[in-house]
Design an enzyme around this catalytic site. Structure first.
Site, PDB file in Angstrom:
ATOM      1  N   ASP A  81       0.957  -1.204  -0.030  1.00 53.22           N
ATOM      2  CA  ASP A  81      -0.125   0.077   0.216  1.00 53.22           C
ATOM      3  C   ASP A  81       0.930   1.295  -0.082  1.00 53.22           C
ATOM      4  O   ASP A  81       2.061   1.297   0.623  1.00 53.22           O
ATOM      5  CB  ASP A  81      -0.794   0.051   1.128  1.00 53.22           C
ATOM      6  CG  ASP A  81      -1.821   1.193   1.260  1.00 53.22           C
ATOM      7  OD1 ASP A  81      -2.655   1.429   0.174  1.00 53.22           O
ATOM      8  OD2 ASP A  81      -2.433   1.575   2.377  1.00 53.22           O
ATOM      9  N   HIS A 184      -7.395  10.298   4.947  1.00 48.36           N
ATOM     10  CA  HIS A 184      -6.742   9.149   6.162  1.00 48.36           C
ATOM     11  C   HIS A 184      -6.703   9.784   7.175  1.00 48.36           C
ATOM     12  O   HIS A 184      -6.793  10.935   7.401  1.00 48.36           O
ATOM     13  CB  HIS A 184      -4.995   9.066   5.375  1.00 48.36           C
ATOM     14  CG  HIS A 184      -5.077   8.497   3.994  1.00 48.36           C
ATOM     15  ND1 HIS A 184      -4.232   9.002   2.845  1.00 48.36           N
ATOM     16  CD2 HIS A 184      -5.388   7.471   3.698  1.00 48.36           C
ATOM     17  CE1 HIS A 184      -4.043   8.346   2.070  1.00 48.36           C
ATOM     18  NE2 HIS A 184      -4.881   7.167   2.234  1.00 48.36           N
ATOM     19  N   GLY A 185      -6.762   8.800   8.209  1.00 49.18           N
ATOM     20  CA  GLY A 185      -6.577   9.080   9.536  1.00 49.18           C
ATOM     21  C   GLY A 185      -8.084   9.204  10.157  1.00 49.18           C
ATOM     22  O   GLY A 185      -9.043   8.733   9.682  1.00 49.18           O
ATOM     23  N   HIS A 212      -9.856   4.919  -0.235  1.00 48.80           N
ATOM     24  CA  HIS A 212      -8.872   5.069   0.530  1.00 48.80           C
ATOM     25  C   HIS A 212      -9.734   6.190   1.621  1.00 48.80           C
ATOM     26  O   HIS A 212     -10.464   6.774   1.470  1.00 48.80           O
ATOM     27  CB  HIS A 212      -7.579   5.778   0.029  1.00 48.80           C
ATOM     28  CG  HIS A 212      -6.863   4.851  -0.478  1.00 48.80           C
ATOM     29  ND1 HIS A 212      -5.521   4.606  -0.237  1.00 48.80           N
ATOM     30  CD2 HIS A 212      -7.087   4.305  -1.716  1.00 48.80           C
ATOM     31  CE1 HIS A 212      -4.932   3.806  -1.150  1.00 48.80           C
ATOM     32  NE2 HIS A 212      -5.808   3.470  -2.073  1.00 48.80           N
ATOM     33  N   GLY A 213      -8.839   5.842   2.957  1.00 52.72           N
ATOM     34  CA  GLY A 213      -9.863   6.367   4.115  1.00 52.72           C
ATOM     35  C   GLY A 213     -11.067   5.994   4.564  1.00 52.72           C
ATOM     36  O   GLY A 213     -12.049   6.776   4.591  1.00 52.72           O
ATOM     37  N   SER A 215     -11.973   4.364   7.137  1.00 55.80           N
ATOM     38  CA  SER A 215     -12.344   4.494   8.580  1.00 55.80           C
ATOM     39  C   SER A 215     -13.416   5.516   8.938  1.00 55.80           C
ATOM     40  O   SER A 215     -13.101   6.629   8.449  1.00 55.80           O
ATOM     41  CB  SER A 215     -10.887   4.684   9.525  1.00 55.80           C
ATOM     42  OG  SER A 215     -10.390   3.479   9.486  1.00 55.80           O
ATOM     43  N   ASN A 234      -9.578   0.499   1.684  1.00 58.07           N
ATOM     44  CA  ASN A 234      -8.818   0.590   2.630  1.00 58.07           C
ATOM     45  C   ASN A 234      -9.173   1.110   3.984  1.00 58.07           C
ATOM     46  O   ASN A 234     -10.011   1.893   4.326  1.00 58.07           O
ATOM     47  CB  ASN A 234      -7.654   1.679   2.268  1.00 58.07           C
ATOM     48  CG  ASN A 234      -6.835   1.083   1.020  1.00 58.07           C
ATOM     49  OD1 ASN A 234      -7.530   0.357   0.252  1.00 58.07           O
ATOM     50  ND2 ASN A 234      -5.726   1.525   0.712  1.00 58.07           N
ATOM     51  N   THR A 237      -7.067   2.956  10.424  1.00 55.32           N
ATOM     52  CA  THR A 237      -7.191   3.546  11.613  1.00 55.32           C
ATOM     53  C   THR A 237      -8.174   3.512  12.674  1.00 55.32           C
ATOM     54  O   THR A 237      -7.784   3.227  13.748  1.00 55.32           O
ATOM     55  CB  THR A 237      -7.230   5.325  11.127  1.00 55.32           C
ATOM     56  OG1 THR A 237      -6.338   5.696  10.251  1.00 55.32           O
ATOM     57  CG2 THR A 237      -7.200   6.108  12.511  1.00 55.32           C
TER      58      THR A 237
END
Length: 295
Positions: A81, A184-185, A212-213, A215, A234, A237
């Protein structure tokens, strides 16, 4: 059972589902992802990000991921990744990874195309599929844990649907990571996904799309994203956040029962594993989007 990126995404396409990719920079995370896949009967991806090298060196965690995936009864793709260096990608390919992502999203468009094309040439020599990214989530995978907030605060750039068609044709990628409102995060507030952008990308793309991201996204928005063409999500987190909270609670409970209680490391790793396994099972089932188990 090892499955390459192209094949696992083809399964997702055929069944109108998404495959979860769990980043697994620890043995507990690897075990949790594989056990959740075996329990639910759905395919899964386990991944190592280049930015996670300090947590778990590729030379250590990579062979472990491949070996455990190979002997699993679930269909598993081992994926690299957010790789920004082709030399690092080569190491993962030689270990037997079935998927790799070259991330040139922070580069000028022409440079992203050129390096993504070089990655495609490299991957063609292996039984492996290639993911590339166009647009940006803003914060990087290896950034600070509180980096992000909203997509706008992170400096995210939505993927241009027209440019996506050119990018796919120019690079030879197998799946496309696109930006439509995730980060992300950790999110500050509720995620706001732009499904109009995602729908337009899907109309112009002839490859599976990646979110992506993942969470913090609601189950309802997951389903909407899958129905709009997302085939890989993905997720990292929140899984490790929940595991950290479980370990913290275990320590607090032991200290409440006995102030001088001894805390053993294996107790923390066990509760972290169990928490991630249960969370991963939920994510897998949500992203299955009503499809029957595959295995």
């Amino acid at each position: 059972m090892l499955v390459n990126l192209r094949d696992i995404c083809a399964i997702a396409e055929q069944n109108n589902m998404a495959i979860p990719q769990f980043n697994t920079p620890s043995l507990e995370a690897v075990r949790a992802a594989l056990d959740a896949a075996e329990q639910t009967g759905y395919p899964v991806m386990i991944a190592h990000a280049e930015g996670h090298e300090p947590m778990a060196p590729l030379d250590v965690i990579g062979p472990t991921m491949v070996a455990l995936a190979e002997r699993s009864s679930a269909m598993v793709c081992v994926h690299l990744d957010h790789c920004e260096h082709l030399s690092y990608m080569r190491r993962a390919l030689e270990m037997g990874f079935g998927g790799v992502m070259f991330d040139g999203s922070f580069l000028p468009y022409e440079e992203n195309v050129a390096n993504s094309s070089r990655a495609a040439d490299m991957v063609s020599l292996y039984d492996c599929g290639l993911e590339c990214e166009l647009g940006s989530m803003g914060s990087r995978e290896a950034g600070l844990h509180d980096e992000g907030g909203t997509a706008e605060e992170s400096g995210a750039i939505y993927t241009d649907p027209d440019q996506a068609a050119d990018f796919i044709a120019s690079t030879g990628l197998d799946i496309l990571a696109c930006s439509f409102g995730t980060v992300h995060g950790l999110y500050k507030g509720e995620p706001h996904l732009n499904f109009d952008v995602l729908t337009e990308i899907r109309k112009r793309a002839n490859v599976p799309l990646v979110m992506h991201g993942g969470s913090g996204v609601s189950d309802e928005d997951y389903h909407k994203a899958v129905d709009a063409g997302i085939r890989k999500v993905n997720y990292f987190t929140y899984g490790v956040k929940f595991a950290g909270e479980a370990a913290e609670k275990l320590i607090a409970d032991k200290k409440a029962a006995k102030a001088d209680a001894t805390i053993y490391w294996q107790d923390l790793t066990m509760v972290a594993y169990e928490t991630m396994r249960d969370d991963f099972e939920h994510v897998i089932k949500v992203l299955a989007n009503g499809a029957v188990p595959i295995a």
